[in-house]
Design a protein around this motif. Structure first.
Motif, PDB file in Angstrom:
ATOM      1  N   ALA A 121       0.829  -1.200   0.000  1.00 28.02           N
ATOM      2  CA  ALA A 121       0.000   0.000   0.000  1.00 28.02           C
ATOM      3  C   ALA A 121       0.865   1.252   0.000  1.00 28.02           C
ATOM      4  CB  ALA A 121      -0.927  -0.012   1.212  1.00 28.02           C
ATOM      5  N   ALA A 122       2.009   1.193   0.631  1.00 33.20           N
ATOM      6  CA  ALA A 122       2.908   2.335   0.675  1.00 33.20           C
ATOM      7  C   ALA A 122       3.772   2.423  -0.585  1.00 33.20           C
ATOM      8  CB  ALA A 122       3.804   2.251   1.913  1.00 33.20           C
ATOM      9  N   GLY A 123       3.704   1.423  -1.440  1.00 31.43           N
ATOM     10  CA  GLY A 123       4.445   1.451  -2.690  1.00 31.43           C
ATOM     11  C   GLY A 123       5.927   1.154  -2.560  1.00 31.43           C
ATOM     12  N   VAL A 124       6.339   0.485  -1.488  1.00 36.55           N
ATOM     13  CA  VAL A 124       7.764   0.206  -1.293  1.00 36.55           C
ATOM     14  C   VAL A 124       8.063  -1.283  -1.195  1.00 36.55           C
ATOM     15  CG1 VAL A 124       8.229   2.433  -0.202  1.00 36.55           C
ATOM     16  CG2 VAL A 124       7.600   0.477   1.215  1.00 36.55           C
ATOM     17  N   LYS A 125       7.075  -2.116  -1.428  1.00 39.20           N
ATOM     18  CA  LYS A 125       7.256  -3.563  -1.242  1.00 39.20           C
ATOM     19  C   LYS A 125       8.404  -4.119  -2.059  1.00 39.20           C
ATOM     20  CE  LYS A 125       4.696  -6.426  -3.409  1.00 39.20           C
ATOM     21  NZ  LYS A 125       4.821  -7.600  -4.209  1.00 39.20           N
ATOM     22  N   ASP A 126       8.438  -3.834  -3.340  1.00 41.69           N
ATOM     23  CA  ASP A 126       9.478  -4.403  -4.191  1.00 41.69           C
ATOM     24  C   ASP A 126      10.872  -3.980  -3.733  1.00 41.69           C
ATOM     25  OD1 ASP A 126       7.557  -5.673  -5.698  1.00 41.69           O
ATOM     26  OD2 ASP A 126       7.556  -4.155  -7.282  1.00 41.69           O
ATOM     27  N   ASP A 127      10.997  -2.708  -3.371  1.00 41.56           N
ATOM     28  CA  ASP A 127      12.300  -2.219  -2.913  1.00 41.56           C
ATOM     29  C   ASP A 127      12.706  -2.868  -1.595  1.00 41.56           C
ATOM     30  OD1 ASP A 127      12.498  -0.547  -5.130  1.00 41.56           O
ATOM     31  OD2 ASP A 127      11.569   1.146  -4.086  1.00 41.56           O
ATOM     32  N   LEU A 128      11.745  -3.061  -0.676  1.00 40.65           N
ATOM     33  CA  LEU A 128      12.060  -3.683   0.603  1.00 40.65           C
ATOM     34  C   LEU A 128      12.446  -5.147   0.408  1.00 40.65           C
ATOM     35  CD1 LEU A 128      12.306  -3.588   3.678  1.00 40.65           C
ATOM     36  CD2 LEU A 128       9.895  -4.215   3.789  1.00 40.65           C
ATOM     37  N   VAL A 129      11.692  -5.861  -0.394  1.00 41.01           N
ATOM     38  CA  VAL A 129      12.003  -7.272  -0.634  1.00 41.01           C
ATOM     39  C   VAL A 129      13.393  -7.399  -1.243  1.00 41.01           C
ATOM     40  CG1 VAL A 129      11.371  -9.312  -1.987  1.00 41.01           C
ATOM     41  CG2 VAL A 129       9.602  -8.033  -0.781  1.00 41.01           C
ATOM     42  N   ALA A 130      13.703  -6.545  -2.215  1.00 35.33           N
ATOM     43  CA  ALA A 130      15.029  -6.579  -2.837  1.00 35.33           C
ATOM     44  C   ALA A 130      16.115  -6.268  -1.809  1.00 35.33           C
ATOM     45  CB  ALA A 130      15.093  -5.588  -3.999  1.00 35.33           C
ATOM     46  N   ALA A 131      15.858  -5.306  -0.928  1.00 36.46           N
ATOM     47  CA  ALA A 131      16.840  -4.955   0.107  1.00 36.46           C
ATOM     48  C   ALA A 131      17.031  -6.105   1.092  1.00 36.46           C
ATOM     49  CB  ALA A 131      16.402  -3.688   0.840  1.00 36.46           C
ATOM     50  N   LEU A 132      15.952  -6.779   1.466  1.00 37.68           N
ATOM     51  CA  LEU A 132      16.060  -7.921   2.377  1.00 37.68           C
ATOM     52  C   LEU A 132      16.816  -9.075   1.727  1.00 37.68           C
ATOM     53  CD1 LEU A 132      12.512  -7.974   4.021  1.00 37.68           C
ATOM     54  CD2 LEU A 132      14.683  -7.418   5.136  1.00 37.68           C
ATOM     55  N   GLN A 133      16.576  -9.292   0.439  1.00 34.73           N
ATOM     56  CA  GLN A 133      17.280 -10.365  -0.261  1.00 34.73           C
ATOM     57  C   GLN A 133      18.766 -10.066  -0.380  1.00 34.73           C
ATOM     58  OE1 GLN A 133      14.832 -10.370  -3.807  1.00 34.73           O
ATOM     59  NE2 GLN A 133      14.087 -12.411  -3.308  1.00 34.73           N
ATOM     60  N   ARG A 173      23.619   0.499  10.479  1.00 33.98           N
ATOM     61  CA  ARG A 173      23.957   0.288   9.074  1.00 33.98           C
ATOM     62  C   ARG A 173      22.724  -0.214   8.304  1.00 33.98           C
ATOM     63  NH1 ARG A 173      27.815  -3.248   9.675  1.00 33.98           N
ATOM     64  NH2 ARG A 173      26.531  -5.064   9.248  1.00 33.98           N
ATOM     65  N   ILE A 174      21.982  -1.143   8.902  1.00 40.72           N
ATOM     66  CA  ILE A 174      20.778  -1.677   8.255  1.00 40.72           C
ATOM     67  C   ILE A 174      19.766  -0.559   8.029  1.00 40.72           C
ATOM     68  CG2 ILE A 174      18.766  -3.172   8.617  1.00 40.72           C
ATOM     69  CD1 ILE A 174      20.719  -5.073  10.193  1.00 40.72           C
ATOM     70  N   ARG A 175      19.550   0.280   9.032  1.00 42.02           N
ATOM     71  CA  ARG A 175      18.598   1.385   8.897  1.00 42.02           C
ATOM     72  C   ARG A 175      18.984   2.305   7.745  1.00 42.02           C
ATOM     73  NH1 ARG A 175      18.540   1.236  14.951  1.00 42.02           N
ATOM     74  NH2 ARG A 175      16.390   0.805  15.536  1.00 42.02           N
ATOM     75  N   ARG A 176      20.276   2.658   7.669  1.00 40.40           N
ATOM     76  CA  ARG A 176      20.736   3.535   6.583  1.00 40.40           C
ATOM     77  C   ARG A 176      20.491   2.886   5.220  1.00 40.40           C
ATOM     78  NH1 ARG A 176      25.145   4.202   9.898  1.00 40.40           N
ATOM     79  NH2 ARG A 176      26.431   2.893   8.552  1.00 40.40           N
ATOM     80  N   LYS A 177      20.847   1.599   5.102  1.00 38.63           N
ATOM     81  CA  LYS A 177      20.673   0.904   3.818  1.00 38.63           C
ATOM     82  C   LYS A 177      19.204   0.787   3.441  1.00 38.63           C
ATOM     83  CE  LYS A 177      24.918  -1.779   3.780  1.00 38.63           C
ATOM     84  NZ  LYS A 177      25.501  -3.143   3.775  1.00 38.63           N
ATOM     85  N   LEU A 178      18.345   0.451   4.425  1.00 38.48           N
ATOM     86  CA  LEU A 178      16.918   0.335   4.121  1.00 38.48           C
ATOM     87  C   LEU A 178      16.319   1.684   3.733  1.00 38.48           C
ATOM     88  CD1 LEU A 178      15.541  -2.208   6.759  1.00 38.48           C
ATOM     89  CD2 LEU A 178      15.808  -2.538   4.298  1.00 38.48           C
ATOM     90  N   ARG A 179      16.689   2.737   4.449  1.00 40.76           N
ATOM     91  CA  ARG A 179      16.177   4.068   4.090  1.00 40.76           C
ATOM     92  C   ARG A 179      16.599   4.431   2.678  1.00 40.76           C
ATOM     93  NH1 ARG A 179      17.756   5.806   9.547  1.00 40.76           N
ATOM     94  NH2 ARG A 179      15.850   5.780  10.769  1.00 40.76           N
ATOM     95  N   ALA A 180      17.857   4.171   2.336  1.00 40.74           N
ATOM     96  CA  ALA A 180      18.342   4.483   0.986  1.00 40.74           C
ATOM     97  C   ALA A 180      17.597   3.650  -0.055  1.00 40.74           C
ATOM     98  CB  ALA A 180      19.851   4.235   0.897  1.00 40.74           C
ATOM     99  N   ALA A 181      17.420   2.364   0.225  1.00 44.72           N
ATOM    100  CA  ALA A 181      16.732   1.485  -0.732  1.00 44.72           C
ATOM    101  C   ALA A 181      15.266   1.871  -0.906  1.00 44.72           C
ATOM    102  CB  ALA A 181      16.841   0.032  -0.278  1.00 44.72           C
ATOM    103  N   LEU A 182      14.684   2.454   0.131  1.00 43.93           N
ATOM    104  CA  LEU A 182      13.263   2.802   0.103  1.00 43.93           C
ATOM    105  C   LEU A 182      13.033   4.288  -0.165  1.00 43.93           C
ATOM    106  CD1 LEU A 182      12.071   0.674   3.150  1.00 43.93           C
ATOM    107  CD2 LEU A 182      12.056   0.053   0.730  1.00 43.93           C
ATOM    108  N   GLY A 183      14.059   4.978  -0.601  1.00 43.00           N
ATOM    109  CA  GLY A 183      13.904   6.394  -0.915  1.00 43.00           C
ATOM    110  C   GLY A 183      13.589   7.247   0.290  1.00 43.00           C
ATOM    111  N   GLY A 184      14.154   6.930   1.427  1.00 45.58           N
ATOM    112  CA  GLY A 184      13.959   7.703   2.647  1.00 45.58           C
ATOM    113  C   GLY A 184      12.838   7.192   3.540  1.00 45.58           C
ATOM    114  N   VAL A 185      12.033   6.242   3.067  1.00 45.29           N
ATOM    115  CA  VAL A 185      10.947   5.659   3.866  1.00 45.29           C
ATOM    116  C   VAL A 185      11.531   4.625   4.812  1.00 45.29           C
ATOM    117  CG1 VAL A 185       8.817   4.308   3.793  1.00 45.29           C
ATOM    118  CG2 VAL A 185       9.262   6.030   2.051  1.00 45.29           C
ATOM    119  N   ASN A 186      11.096   4.620   6.063  1.00 48.85           N
ATOM    120  CA  ASN A 186      11.571   3.655   7.047  1.00 48.85           C
ATOM    121  C   ASN A 186      10.369   3.024   7.733  1.00 48.85           C
ATOM    122  OD1 ASN A 186      13.020   2.156   8.838  1.00 48.85           O
ATOM    123  ND2 ASN A 186      13.794   3.876  10.004  1.00 48.85           N
TER     124      ASN A 186
END
Length: 194
Positions: A121-133, A173-186
């Motif tokens: 719904a927030a439009g970040v699923k694909d980016d989050l899944v890719a970041a987790l992988q 480090r994880i927070r920084r990478k996730l924020r970057a991968a999600l365009g600033g969304v955390n």
């Protein structure tokens, strides 16, 4: 409960049924953690496997290294690691799922589906899944012990046999990478625990 837990382990070396106290006390939260990682069906079998491993390894428990709860989460994380390939396949399947199929309701598959639905719904699923992988296994373990099991830095350190300071630096480090991968969304990690 720490002293009671340690006493139950010590007594279970003579009276194996005393280990049941720990099973009764920690089964629900260990099951919840494993279900959040792998789904409820897998959690039923794996949680039993975790407690069986703990029972067989109880003579090796060292209270000098931490508490029983952290020790159990360490065993749980190791068992989950053995099933990591399945977890990655689930993430890949979630990424391929059409947006309309994720409703946000928690299903039998577990917490991942609930989170995926909210993120879609927030439009970040694909980016989050890719970041987790893309995340190293050790970082994913730290993140999910915090997000799903709600462990403290010290408990995560005990579960993974790393210093709590290392847990804190990994999470930063994880927070920084996730924020970057999600365009600033955390969406998952708004707090800071110690």
């Amino acid at each position: 409960m720490t002293v009671e837990d340690e006493q139950a382990i010590a007594e279970s070396l003579r009276l194996p049924e005393r280990f049941g106290v720990l099973y009764d006390r920690y089964f629900p939260e260990i099951h919840r953690y494993v279900a959040g990682r792998l789904g409820t069906q897998a959690a039923d079998d794996l949680t039993a496997e975790i407690f069986l491993a703990a029972f067989h390894g109880r003579a090796g428990f060292d209270s000098g290294r931490g508490v029983v709860r952290g020790w159990l989460y360490g065993i749980a994380t190791n068992v989950v690691a053995q099933h990591r390939r399945s977890e990655l396949r689930r993430l890949q399947a979630m990424q391929r799922a059409p947006e309309g199929t994720l409703t946000g309701e928690q299903t039998e598959d577990g917490h991942e589906d609930l989170v995926a639905g909210r993120l879609a719904a927030a439009g970040v699923k694909d980016d989050l899944v890719a970041a987790l992988q893309a995340m190293p296994d050790a970082d994913r373990d730290v993140l999910l012990l915090l997000a799903l099991a709600d462990l403290s830095y010290q408990e995560i350190g005990q579960a993974l046999d790393i210093p709590s300071g290392t847990v804190g630096s990994r999470l930063n480090r994880i927070r920084r990478k996730l924020r970057a991968a999600l365009g600033g969304v955390n969406p998952l990690l708004g707090d800071s625990r110690g």
